[in-house]
Design a protein around this motif. Structure first.
Motif, short mmCIF file in Angstrom:
data_model
loop_
_atom_site.label_atom_id
_atom_site.label_comp_id
_atom_site.label_asym_id
_atom_site.label_seq_id
_atom_site.Cartn_x
_atom_site.Cartn_y
_atom_site.Cartn_z
N TYR A 76 0.83 -1.22 0.00
CA TYR A 76 0.00 0.00 0.00
C TYR A 76 0.86 1.26 0.00
CZ TYR A 76 -2.95 3.80 1.64
OH TYR A 76 -3.58 5.00 1.77
N GLN A 77 0.45 2.22 -0.81
CA GLN A 77 1.03 3.56 -0.80
C GLN A 77 -0.04 4.55 -1.20
OE1 GLN A 77 3.66 4.22 -4.37
NE2 GLN A 77 3.71 1.99 -4.37
N GLN A 78 -0.13 5.62 -0.43
CA GLN A 78 -1.20 6.59 -0.65
C GLN A 78 -0.97 7.40 -1.90
OE1 GLN A 78 -1.43 9.79 2.21
NE2 GLN A 78 -3.65 9.87 2.11
N GLU A 79 0.27 7.72 -2.22
CA GLU A 79 0.57 8.58 -3.35
C GLU A 79 0.91 7.75 -4.57
OE1 GLU A 79 3.66 11.22 -2.22
OE2 GLU A 79 2.73 11.75 -0.32
N TYR A 121 3.23 1.49 3.15
CA TYR A 121 3.36 2.89 3.57
C TYR A 121 2.18 3.28 4.45
CZ TYR A 121 7.11 4.06 0.23
OH TYR A 121 8.30 4.14 -0.45
N GLY A 122 2.34 4.38 5.15
CA GLY A 122 1.24 4.97 5.90
C GLY A 122 0.41 5.89 5.01
N ALA A 123 -0.45 6.67 5.63
CA ALA A 123 -1.32 7.60 4.91
C ALA A 123 -1.42 8.89 5.69
CB ALA A 123 -2.70 7.00 4.69
N ALA A 130 -0.30 11.85 10.20
CA ALA A 130 -0.95 10.57 9.91
C ALA A 130 -2.46 10.70 9.99
CB ALA A 130 -0.46 9.52 10.90
N ASP A 131 -3.16 9.98 9.10
CA ASP A 131 -4.63 10.08 9.09
C ASP A 131 -5.27 9.15 10.12
OD1 ASP A 131 -4.32 7.59 7.98
OD2 ASP A 131 -5.56 7.97 6.22
N THR A 134 -4.24 4.00 8.80
CA THR A 134 -3.25 2.97 8.52
C THR A 134 -2.36 2.80 9.75
OG1 THR A 134 -3.23 3.67 6.20
CG2 THR A 134 -1.47 2.22 6.91
N ALA A 144 2.21 9.38 5.68
CA ALA A 144 2.34 9.03 4.26
C ALA A 144 3.75 8.59 3.90
CB ALA A 144 1.91 10.20 3.39
N ASN A 291 -3.28 -4.24 -3.30
CA ASN A 291 -2.34 -3.27 -3.86
C ASN A 291 -1.32 -3.95 -4.76
OD1 ASN A 291 -3.29 -1.00 -2.05
ND2 ASN A 291 -2.66 -2.51 -0.53
#
Length: 293
Positions: A76-79, A121-123, A130-131, A134, A144, A291
């Motif tokens: 997983y990666q947000q960007e 990854y984080g988000a 951090a949101d 994650t 992120a 992902n």
């Protein structure tokens, strides 16, 4: 003056128990005590079995759900367009993952257990930071730019660190995290997830025709990790109580992925449990990786 004679006690006017009657009474009493004891110990055994079953169901469900929730995050990666994980994830299979996001180790340790490693990854929240959605296996939020590596396996852990008699086979998450875009070489933390996990086995679903669905299931030592789109997990949960003469009195054989799975190159997929009077129960589940590709 007349003297009155005291009436003599005849044999027919005496009351009591003969020796034979006393022995019969004692035998009947002992039989009643024995029957009551059997009922009591049977009830205790039934309570222990019910408790073991409830704990196994709860632990198996929680352990698998927690583990697969994190496995699902592999890659997983947000960007969009973020580069693959820079450091190499050990090639644990027949082909390593090009994204360096997932791999596994087959039949390691004693008793044999599998290990799965995932990275993600984080988000970030819109306002930054951090949101909170994650999380790593310690429950900490990842931003992120934060990368985490988690290694899930079964090892022996003492429930009470000062008491060696509390050692139990335990599903753990070994966490590798230091913040930012790097993964440390040394483990950051070991997080016990569920105690009394007697065996852990994992299969990897390969997509060989690029349709997004797994076409074959292989252990880590044979899987091409670049084509893995799903993961199947099987665990055997172990009861806490020893139940003499009851569940677990005879040796059991668990085929972790069913009778049709060819375990010729995956010795750990057939588990011959000892006859140690311990309750055991097999649980399994499958998850798709979101992902990939």
């Amino acid at each position: 003056m007349n003297k009155r004679k005291s009436p003599s006690l005849s044999a027919s006017s005496q009351f009591g128990l003969t020796l034979i009657e006393l022995m019969v009474s004692m035998a009947v009493g002992m039989l009643i005590v024995l029957l009551v004891s059997q009922v009591f110990f049977g009830a205790r055994r039934s309570i222990a079995n019910t408790s073991d079953l409830a704990l196994a169901q709860e632990g198996g469900r929680f352990g698998i759900d927690t583990m697969l929730r994190h496995v699902r995050l592999a890659g997983y990666q947000q960007e969009n367009g973020r580069a693959a994980f820079s450091s190499t994830l050990a090639n644990c299979g027949a082909g390593s993952d090009a994204a360096q996001a997932i791999c596994g180790v087959n039949d390691t340790g004693s008793p044999l257990t599998d290990e799965i490693r995932v990275r993600f990854y984080g988000a970030a929240a819109p306002a930054g930071g951090a949101d909170g959605a994650t999380l790593d296996c310690q429950g900490a939020a990842l931003g992120a730019g934060d990368i985490v590596e988690e290694r899930w396996s079964v090892v022996t852990v003492q429930m009470n660190p000062s008491d060696t008699t509390t050692a139990r086979p335990t599903l753990v998450c070994d966490l590798y995290k230091q913040g930012g875009g790097a993964i440390p070489a040394a483990r950051t933390a070991r997080v016990p997830i569920v105690y009394n996990v007697d065996r852990l086995q994992i299969l990897y679903g390969e997509d060989t025709d690029a349709d997004g669905a797994p076409d074959m299931w292989r252990p880590a030592n044979l899987a091409n990790m670049s084509r893995v789109v799903a993961v199947q997990v099987a665990v055997v949960m172990l009861g806490e109580n020893r139940n003499a003469g009851g569940t677990g009195a005879a040796a059991e054989v668990f085929r972790m992925f069913g009778a049709s799975y060819p375990a010729t190159s995956d010795a750990g997929a057939i588990y011959s449990a000892p006859a140690d009077n311990r309750f055991r129960k097999l649980y399994n589940a499958t998850v798709s990786l979101r992902n990939r590709g």
